[in-house]
Design a protein around this motif. Structure first.
Motif, short mmCIF file in Angstrom:
data_model
loop_
_atom_site.label_atom_id
_atom_site.label_comp_id
_atom_site.label_asym_id
_atom_site.label_seq_id
_atom_site.Cartn_x
_atom_site.Cartn_y
_atom_site.Cartn_z
N GLU A 25 0.82 -1.21 0.00
CA GLU A 25 0.00 0.00 0.00
C GLU A 25 0.86 1.27 0.00
O GLU A 25 0.51 2.28 -0.59
CB GLU A 25 -0.91 -0.01 1.24
N MET A 26 2.03 1.21 0.65
CA MET A 26 2.90 2.38 0.71
C MET A 26 3.81 2.49 -0.51
O MET A 26 4.64 3.38 -0.59
CB MET A 26 3.72 2.40 1.99
N GLY A 27 3.65 1.56 -1.46
CA GLY A 27 4.44 1.61 -2.68
C GLY A 27 5.67 0.74 -2.67
O GLY A 27 6.50 0.80 -3.57
N MET A 28 5.80 -0.09 -1.66
CA MET A 28 6.96 -0.97 -1.55
C MET A 28 6.61 -2.31 -2.21
O MET A 28 6.19 -3.26 -1.56
CB MET A 28 7.32 -1.17 -0.08
N HIS A 29 6.81 -2.36 -3.52
CA HIS A 29 6.40 -3.53 -4.29
C HIS A 29 7.52 -4.55 -4.46
O HIS A 29 7.35 -5.54 -5.16
CB HIS A 29 5.89 -3.09 -5.67
N CYS A 30 8.65 -4.32 -3.82
CA CYS A 30 9.80 -5.20 -3.98
C CYS A 30 10.03 -6.05 -2.72
O CYS A 30 11.17 -6.21 -2.27
CB CYS A 30 11.04 -4.37 -4.29
N LEU A 31 8.98 -6.59 -2.16
CA LEU A 31 9.08 -7.31 -0.89
C LEU A 31 9.94 -8.57 -0.98
O LEU A 31 10.45 -9.04 0.02
CB LEU A 31 7.69 -7.67 -0.36
N ILE A 41 11.82 -0.37 9.07
CA ILE A 41 10.62 0.36 8.66
C ILE A 41 10.97 1.82 8.40
O ILE A 41 10.55 2.41 7.41
CB ILE A 41 9.51 0.24 9.71
N GLU A 42 11.78 2.40 9.27
CA GLU A 42 12.13 3.80 9.10
C GLU A 42 12.88 4.06 7.79
O GLU A 42 12.60 5.02 7.08
CB GLU A 42 12.98 4.27 10.29
N GLN A 43 13.82 3.18 7.44
CA GLN A 43 14.56 3.33 6.19
C GLN A 43 13.65 3.24 4.99
O GLN A 43 13.73 4.06 4.06
CB GLN A 43 15.66 2.26 6.10
N ALA A 44 12.78 2.25 4.98
CA ALA A 44 11.86 2.06 3.86
C ALA A 44 10.90 3.24 3.72
O ALA A 44 10.62 3.69 2.61
CB ALA A 44 11.08 0.77 4.02
N CYS A 45 10.42 3.74 4.84
CA CYS A 45 9.49 4.86 4.80
C CYS A 45 10.17 6.12 4.27
O CYS A 45 9.55 6.90 3.54
CB CYS A 45 8.90 5.10 6.18
N MET A 46 11.42 6.32 4.62
CA MET A 46 12.15 7.48 4.10
C MET A 46 12.27 7.41 2.59
O MET A 46 12.04 8.39 1.89
CB MET A 46 13.54 7.57 4.74
N VAL A 47 12.59 6.23 2.07
CA VAL A 47 12.74 6.05 0.62
C VAL A 47 11.42 6.27 -0.11
O VAL A 47 11.39 6.84 -1.20
CB VAL A 47 13.30 4.64 0.32
N HIS A 48 10.33 5.82 0.51
CA HIS A 48 9.03 5.86 -0.16
C HIS A 48 8.18 7.07 0.24
O HIS A 48 7.03 7.17 -0.19
CB HIS A 48 8.27 4.56 0.10
N GLY A 49 8.73 7.95 1.06
CA GLY A 49 8.01 9.16 1.44
C GLY A 49 6.77 8.92 2.27
O GLY A 49 5.76 9.59 2.10
N VAL A 50 6.87 7.95 3.17
CA VAL A 50 5.73 7.58 4.02
C VAL A 50 6.11 7.85 5.48
O VAL A 50 7.27 7.71 5.87
CB VAL A 50 5.41 6.07 3.83
N ASP A 51 5.13 8.24 6.28
CA ASP A 51 5.37 8.48 7.69
C ASP A 51 5.56 7.15 8.43
O ASP A 51 4.65 6.31 8.46
CB ASP A 51 4.21 9.26 8.31
N ALA A 52 6.73 6.95 9.01
CA ALA A 52 7.06 5.69 9.68
C ALA A 52 6.16 5.45 10.88
O ALA A 52 5.75 4.31 11.13
CB ALA A 52 8.53 5.69 10.10
#
Length: 66
Positions: A25-31, A41-52
């Motif tokens: 849902e946050m755009g992380m399609h490379c699971l 989670i914090e690293q991924a959210c920074m890359v995808h512009g989502v609030d951790a």
């Protein structure tokens, strides 16, 4: 399992695969990618512009509601 911003995404998915839609849902399609599974989670959210904090809250609510 208590999830924080420092929790590794691969650990979350291994423990509860039903959390995958929250990452998609946050755009992380490379699971399946080893690099993404090793991120916090914090690293991924920074890359995808989502609030951790928001994602952590959603994931904890999902897991606790099971």
């Amino acid at each position: 399992m208590e999830i924080t911003k420092d929790t590794i995404i691969g650990d979350i998915l291994d423990k509860d695969p039903s959390t995958a839609p929250f990452f998609l849902e946050m755009g992380m399609h490379c699971l399946g990618c080893p690099a993404s599974r090793g991120e916090t989670i914090e690293q991924a959210c920074m890359v995808h512009g989502v609030d951790a904090n928001t994602l952590v809250e959603k994931l904890n609510q999902h897991i606790q509601g099971k």
